[in-house]
Design a protein around this motif. Structure first.
Motif, short mmCIF file in Angstrom:
data_model
loop_
_atom_site.label_atom_id
_atom_site.label_comp_id
_atom_site.label_asym_id
_atom_site.label_seq_id
_atom_site.Cartn_x
_atom_site.Cartn_y
_atom_site.Cartn_z
N GLU A 48 0.81 -1.23 0.00
CA GLU A 48 0.00 0.00 0.00
C GLU A 48 0.85 1.28 0.00
OE1 GLU A 48 -4.00 1.68 0.06
OE2 GLU A 48 -3.21 -0.29 -0.44
N ASN A 74 -9.09 0.72 -5.61
CA ASN A 74 -8.72 1.19 -4.27
C ASN A 74 -9.31 2.57 -3.99
OD1 ASN A 74 -7.33 1.94 -1.90
ND2 ASN A 74 -5.59 0.62 -2.44
N ALA A 76 -10.15 3.98 -1.10
CA ALA A 76 -9.52 4.70 0.02
C ALA A 76 -8.26 5.43 -0.46
CB ALA A 76 -9.18 3.73 1.14
N ARG A 80 -7.41 9.42 -0.54
CA ARG A 80 -6.24 9.94 0.18
C ARG A 80 -5.37 10.84 -0.69
NH1 ARG A 80 -5.35 5.01 2.36
NH2 ARG A 80 -3.51 4.55 1.12
N VAL A 101 -17.52 8.08 -0.21
CA VAL A 101 -16.13 8.32 0.16
C VAL A 101 -15.51 9.42 -0.70
CG1 VAL A 101 -13.82 7.27 0.24
CG2 VAL A 101 -15.79 5.95 0.99
#
Length: 211
Positions: A48, A74, A76, A80, A101
């Motif tokens: 990651e 991905n 998340a 980020r 999200v």
């Protein structure tokens, strides 16, 4: 809709299988110079923290060429690093969750292999669909070829743009003429080329004749 159809014209999906002596960054830059209109970063086996570092570098690179970078699966990580969006499969995070999200203004693409999946993804707020594998696939060996008649039906069944994926290269892309597609997503047809920039440019010229 958070994506312009033009951005889907020639959509490069990264794959480390063909790196040879180059870095992924160098390969992506060659594809950008050749005219790709969107880049999807796909990493299945990277830790990651390495994935995040790579994604940040490629986001900066793509933006220098005014091309969006989306992250495969991905959600998340995409949130980020403030990537332009994500592409999710039928088995990945549900579209509604991804939208929560990432927020309303990010690109969310969804894989659709049937008319029913296509309509459901459109209703749930997908920005575009990826459908295939139109010519089988060398990167996903379990991907069964999709009949071109089904691909055309999927394109006809929704208002959002549809991108063809699966084994597409300069030799076979003209067979997609006559479908209401917005563009093609290409892996080895770009990254396996000896000269990625020239190969991308030649492929783009052919794609433009079928759109």
């Amino acid at each position: 809709m958070n994506i312009d159809r033009e951005q889907l014209k020639l959509y490069a999906v990264t794959d480390r299988s063909w790196l040879g002596h180059k870095t992924l960054y160098e390969q992506v830059e060659e594809a950008l110079k050749g005219g790709v209109t969107l880049v999807q970063l796909r990493e299945k086996h990277l830790a990651e923290d390495e994935f995040e570092k790579e994604a940040k570098e490629l986001l900066e690179l793509c933006h220098r060429y005014h091309v969006p970078l989306i992250i495969n699966d991905n959600v998340a990580l995409a949130a980020r690093i403030n990537a332009d969006g994500v592409h999710i499969g039928q088995s990945d995070m549900e579209l509604e969750n991804a939208r929560k999200v990432l927020g309303a203004d990010k690109i969310i693409g969804v894989t659709a292999k049937t008319v029913e999946q296509a309509k459901k993804a459109e209703a749930a707020g997908a920005d575009y669909l990826g459908s295939g594998a139109v010519f089988g696939s060398s990167t996903k060996t379990d991907a069964k070829p999709m009949e071109l008649s089904l691909f055309r039906e999927i394109c006809e069944s929704v208002q959002i743009p549809v991108v063809a994926i699966g084994g597409i290269n300069a030799d076979n892309v003209l067979a997609l003429k006559g479908s209401k597609l917005a563009g093609v997503a290409v892996v080895s047809g770009i990254f396996a080329c000896k000269d990625i920039e020239a190969g991308t440019r030649a492929l783009l010229a052919r794609v433009e004749t079928i759109l």
